[in-house]
Design a protein around this motif. Structure first.
Motif, PDB file in Angstrom:
ATOM      1  N   LEU A  71       0.813  -1.211   0.000  1.00 41.03           N
ATOM      2  CA  LEU A  71       0.000   0.000   0.000  1.00 41.03           C
ATOM      3  C   LEU A  71       0.847   1.263   0.000  1.00 41.03           C
ATOM      4  O   LEU A  71       0.427   2.304  -0.518  1.00 41.03           O
ATOM      5  CB  LEU A  71      -0.947  -0.001   1.195  1.00 41.03           C
ATOM      6  CG  LEU A  71      -2.001  -1.123   1.202  1.00 41.03           C
ATOM      7  CD1 LEU A  71      -2.854  -1.020   2.454  1.00 41.03           C
ATOM      8  CD2 LEU A  71      -2.863  -1.058  -0.052  1.00 41.03           C
ATOM      9  N   ASP A  72       2.033   1.199   0.560  1.00 40.02           N
ATOM     10  CA  ASP A  72       2.910   2.369   0.561  1.00 40.02           C
ATOM     11  C   ASP A  72       3.365   2.740  -0.847  1.00 40.02           C
ATOM     12  O   ASP A  72       3.738   3.896  -1.110  1.00 40.02           O
ATOM     13  CB  ASP A  72       4.137   2.126   1.446  1.00 40.02           C
ATOM     14  CG  ASP A  72       3.780   2.092   2.927  1.00 40.02           C
ATOM     15  OD1 ASP A  72       2.754   2.693   3.303  1.00 40.02           O
ATOM     16  OD2 ASP A  72       4.522   1.457   3.702  1.00 40.02           O
ATOM     17  N   THR A  94      -7.975  -3.920   2.415  1.00 44.20           N
ATOM     18  CA  THR A  94      -8.103  -2.513   2.019  1.00 44.20           C
ATOM     19  C   THR A  94      -8.856  -2.374   0.703  1.00 44.20           C
ATOM     20  O   THR A  94      -8.521  -3.043  -0.281  1.00 44.20           O
ATOM     21  CB  THR A  94      -6.707  -1.866   1.866  1.00 44.20           C
ATOM     22  OG1 THR A  94      -5.992  -2.009   3.084  1.00 44.20           O
ATOM     23  CG2 THR A  94      -6.819  -0.392   1.527  1.00 44.20           C
ATOM     24  N   THR A  95      -9.875  -1.508   0.687  1.00 41.22           N
ATOM     25  CA  THR A  95     -10.599  -1.200  -0.542  1.00 41.22           C
ATOM     26  C   THR A  95     -10.071   0.099  -1.146  1.00 41.22           C
ATOM     27  O   THR A  95      -9.302   0.830  -0.519  1.00 41.22           O
ATOM     28  CB  THR A  95     -12.100  -1.021  -0.257  1.00 41.22           C
ATOM     29  OG1 THR A  95     -12.277   0.158   0.549  1.00 41.22           O
ATOM     30  CG2 THR A  95     -12.685  -2.231   0.459  1.00 41.22           C
ATOM     31  N   PHE A  96     -10.519   0.398  -2.359  1.00 41.30           N
ATOM     32  CA  PHE A  96     -10.135   1.670  -2.956  1.00 41.30           C
ATOM     33  C   PHE A  96     -10.664   2.839  -2.135  1.00 41.30           C
ATOM     34  O   PHE A  96     -10.001   3.867  -1.995  1.00 41.30           O
ATOM     35  CB  PHE A  96     -10.619   1.762  -4.407  1.00 41.30           C
ATOM     36  CG  PHE A  96      -9.646   1.162  -5.382  1.00 41.30           C
ATOM     37  CD1 PHE A  96      -8.545   1.878  -5.812  1.00 41.30           C
ATOM     38  CD2 PHE A  96      -9.822  -0.124  -5.853  1.00 41.30           C
ATOM     39  CE1 PHE A  96      -7.629   1.330  -6.699  1.00 41.30           C
ATOM     40  CE2 PHE A  96      -8.915  -0.688  -6.744  1.00 41.30           C
ATOM     41  CZ  PHE A  96      -7.818   0.035  -7.164  1.00 41.30           C
ATOM     42  N   ALA A  97     -11.856   2.709  -1.572  1.00 32.42           N
ATOM     43  CA  ALA A  97     -12.381   3.782  -0.723  1.00 32.42           C
ATOM     44  C   ALA A  97     -11.463   4.035   0.473  1.00 32.42           C
ATOM     45  O   ALA A  97     -11.274   5.180   0.891  1.00 32.42           O
ATOM     46  CB  ALA A  97     -13.786   3.432  -0.251  1.00 32.42           C
ATOM     47  N   ARG A 157      -7.127   7.623   2.838  1.00 30.66           N
ATOM     48  CA  ARG A 157      -5.726   7.882   3.203  1.00 30.66           C
ATOM     49  C   ARG A 157      -5.171   9.063   2.415  1.00 30.66           C
ATOM     50  O   ARG A 157      -4.422   9.890   2.948  1.00 30.66           O
ATOM     51  CB  ARG A 157      -4.865   6.642   2.928  1.00 30.66           C
ATOM     52  CG  ARG A 157      -5.121   5.474   3.844  1.00 30.66           C
ATOM     53  CD  ARG A 157      -4.313   4.250   3.467  1.00 30.66           C
ATOM     54  NE  ARG A 157      -2.873   4.494   3.438  1.00 30.66           N
ATOM     55  CZ  ARG A 157      -1.959   3.546   3.406  1.00 30.66           C
ATOM     56  NH1 ARG A 157      -2.319   2.261   3.386  1.00 30.66           N
ATOM     57  NH2 ARG A 157      -0.677   3.832   3.388  1.00 30.66           N
ATOM     58  N   TRP A 158      -5.537   9.154   1.150  1.00 33.50           N
ATOM     59  CA  TRP A 158      -4.977  10.188   0.290  1.00 33.50           C
ATOM     60  C   TRP A 158      -5.525  11.577   0.598  1.00 33.50           C
ATOM     61  O   TRP A 158      -4.823  12.568   0.464  1.00 33.50           O
ATOM     62  CB  TRP A 158      -5.256   9.859  -1.177  1.00 33.50           C
ATOM     63  CG  TRP A 158      -4.586   8.630  -1.681  1.00 33.50           C
ATOM     64  CD1 TRP A 158      -3.564   7.936  -1.093  1.00 33.50           C
ATOM     65  CD2 TRP A 158      -4.894   7.938  -2.898  1.00 33.50           C
ATOM     66  NE1 TRP A 158      -3.218   6.856  -1.869  1.00 33.50           N
ATOM     67  CE2 TRP A 158      -4.012   6.828  -2.985  1.00 33.50           C
ATOM     68  CE3 TRP A 158      -5.822   8.139  -3.920  1.00 33.50           C
ATOM     69  CZ2 TRP A 158      -4.044   5.931  -4.058  1.00 33.50           C
ATOM     70  CZ3 TRP A 158      -5.866   7.253  -4.981  1.00 33.50           C
ATOM     71  CH2 TRP A 158      -4.975   6.161  -5.046  1.00 33.50           C
ATOM     72  N   ARG A 159      -6.846  11.657   0.924  1.00 35.07           N
ATOM     73  CA  ARG A 159      -7.497  12.915   1.252  1.00 35.07           C
ATOM     74  C   ARG A 159      -7.592  13.879   0.062  1.00 35.07           C
ATOM     75  O   ARG A 159      -7.706  15.089   0.247  1.00 35.07           O
ATOM     76  CB  ARG A 159      -6.789  13.633   2.425  1.00 35.07           C
ATOM     77  CG  ARG A 159      -6.683  12.825   3.687  1.00 35.07           C
ATOM     78  CD  ARG A 159      -8.041  12.455   4.259  1.00 35.07           C
ATOM     79  NE  ARG A 159      -8.868  13.639   4.478  1.00 35.07           N
ATOM     80  CZ  ARG A 159     -10.201  13.602   4.548  1.00 35.07           C
ATOM     81  NH1 ARG A 159     -10.851  12.470   4.380  1.00 35.07           N
ATOM     82  NH2 ARG A 159     -10.888  14.705   4.770  1.00 35.07           N
ATOM     83  N   HIS A 160      -7.567  13.342  -1.152  1.00 38.34           N
ATOM     84  CA  HIS A 160      -7.774  14.177  -2.327  1.00 38.34           C
ATOM     85  C   HIS A 160      -9.247  14.152  -2.720  1.00 38.34           C
ATOM     86  O   HIS A 160      -9.934  13.152  -2.485  1.00 38.34           O
ATOM     87  CB  HIS A 160      -6.923  13.682  -3.498  1.00 38.34           C
ATOM     88  CG  HIS A 160      -5.453  13.860  -3.300  1.00 38.34           C
ATOM     89  ND1 HIS A 160      -4.879  15.089  -3.049  1.00 38.34           N
ATOM     90  CD2 HIS A 160      -4.426  12.961  -3.313  1.00 38.34           C
ATOM     91  CE1 HIS A 160      -3.580  14.948  -2.923  1.00 38.34           C
ATOM     92  NE2 HIS A 160      -3.274  13.671  -3.065  1.00 38.34           N
ATOM     93  N   PRO A 161      -9.775  15.221  -3.325  1.00 42.41           N
ATOM     94  CA  PRO A 161     -11.180  15.247  -3.724  1.00 42.41           C
ATOM     95  C   PRO A 161     -11.490  14.174  -4.767  1.00 42.41           C
ATOM     96  O   PRO A 161     -10.682  13.920  -5.667  1.00 42.41           O
ATOM     97  CB  PRO A 161     -11.370  16.657  -4.286  1.00 42.41           C
ATOM     98  CG  PRO A 161      -9.997  17.137  -4.610  1.00 42.41           C
ATOM     99  CD  PRO A 161      -9.077  16.484  -3.642  1.00 42.41           C
ATOM    100  N   VAL A 162     -12.669  13.581  -4.629  1.00 43.34           N
ATOM    101  CA  VAL A 162     -13.077  12.453  -5.465  1.00 43.34           C
ATOM    102  C   VAL A 162     -14.288  12.828  -6.314  1.00 43.34           C
ATOM    103  O   VAL A 162     -15.238  13.464  -5.835  1.00 43.34           O
ATOM    104  CB  VAL A 162     -13.423  11.234  -4.578  1.00 43.34           C
ATOM    105  CG1 VAL A 162     -14.108  10.137  -5.389  1.00 43.34           C
ATOM    106  CG2 VAL A 162     -12.160  10.690  -3.919  1.00 43.34           C
ATOM    107  N   VAL A 163     -14.256  12.424  -7.576  1.00 40.61           N
ATOM    108  CA  VAL A 163     -15.420  12.498  -8.458  1.00 40.61           C
ATOM    109  C   VAL A 163     -15.959  11.086  -8.617  1.00 40.61           C
ATOM    110  O   VAL A 163     -15.222  10.166  -8.997  1.00 40.61           O
ATOM    111  CB  VAL A 163     -15.053  13.079  -9.843  1.00 40.61           C
ATOM    112  CG1 VAL A 163     -16.252  12.986 -10.786  1.00 40.61           C
ATOM    113  CG2 VAL A 163     -14.593  14.525  -9.715  1.00 40.61           C
TER     114      VAL A 163
END
Length: 210
Positions: free
Chosen positions: A86-87, A114-117, A122-128
């Motif tokens: 995952l890293d 771990t799922t993609f969600a 973890r990433w905290r970037h905005p999602v579409v």
């Protein structure tokens, strides 16, 4: 505009087409961290995005993992004898905007735990969230929105793919309390020119500013 994650309610709904349109519109880099199913035709989504976005090769970043078996990444990796770290799936640093595409739906497993969600959290970037307009989309979309919100994933909005279904689209936006970004129609001819025109006609670029 920095990094935007594109995910979907299911597989095969047009998520990659939308990711290509967004990549082209933003003149962004594109990255799909995990690609599964290369044994089917030997090509992956990165090649398709480069073609549909009209993006130069230097803006198409290599996958962290390329898996041959056409199934969920967690199982494809096991079958292929690959251990997903995952890293190694931390978003790369680039100069300018970056579009990241997930695989399949939001709860597709990346590993056995771990799922993609979970990755998006973890990433905290905005999602579409990309959703089809066909029958069943209300339930699939609202379930996906709930899964993302349960993990406190920042949701930029929902983008639809397919023929117009105004009531379904409005219902999802209202019940999910999510911004309706627009809808990509079906295109008789899908190439960089027609896709760019369709995106410009149906989406507002400023909506993709986090």
């Amino acid at each position: 505009m920095s990094t935007i994650v594109v995910t979907g309610t299911d597989t095969g709904i047009g998520k990659t087409v939308f990711a290509a349109a967004l990549t082209g519109a933003l003149q962004a880099h594109y990255w799909k961290p995990v690609q599964a199913g290369l044994e089917t035709d030997g090509t992956g989504d990165a090649e398709a995005v480069a073609r549909m976005a009209g993006a130069p090769s230097e803006r198409i970043l290599p996958n962290a993992y390329c898996l041959a078996t056409p199934c969920s990444p967690h199982r494809a990796a096991e079958i292929d004898g690959v251990a997903i770290d995952l890293d190694a799936l931390a978003p790369p640093a680039v100069s300018g905007p970056l579009v990241i595409e997930g695989a399949g739906g939001v709860l597709v497993p990346v590993t056995r735990t771990t799922t993609f969600a979970d990755l998006f959290a973890r990433w905290r970037h905005p999602v579409v969230l990309v959703a089809r307009t066909a029958l069943g989309t209300i339930s699939h979309s609202l379930l996906s929105i709930e899964a993302l919100r349960a993990r406190d994933v920042p949701l930029l909005g929902i983008a639809f793919i397919g023929d117009p279904q105004p009531d379904s689209e409005a219902t999802i936006a209202a019940m999910g309390n999510v911004k309706r970004l627009g809808r990509l129609p079906r295109l008789a001819k899908l190439d960089a020119s027609t896709l760019a025109r369709a995106f410009t006609e149906n989406f507002a670029l400023e909506d993709f500013a986090p």
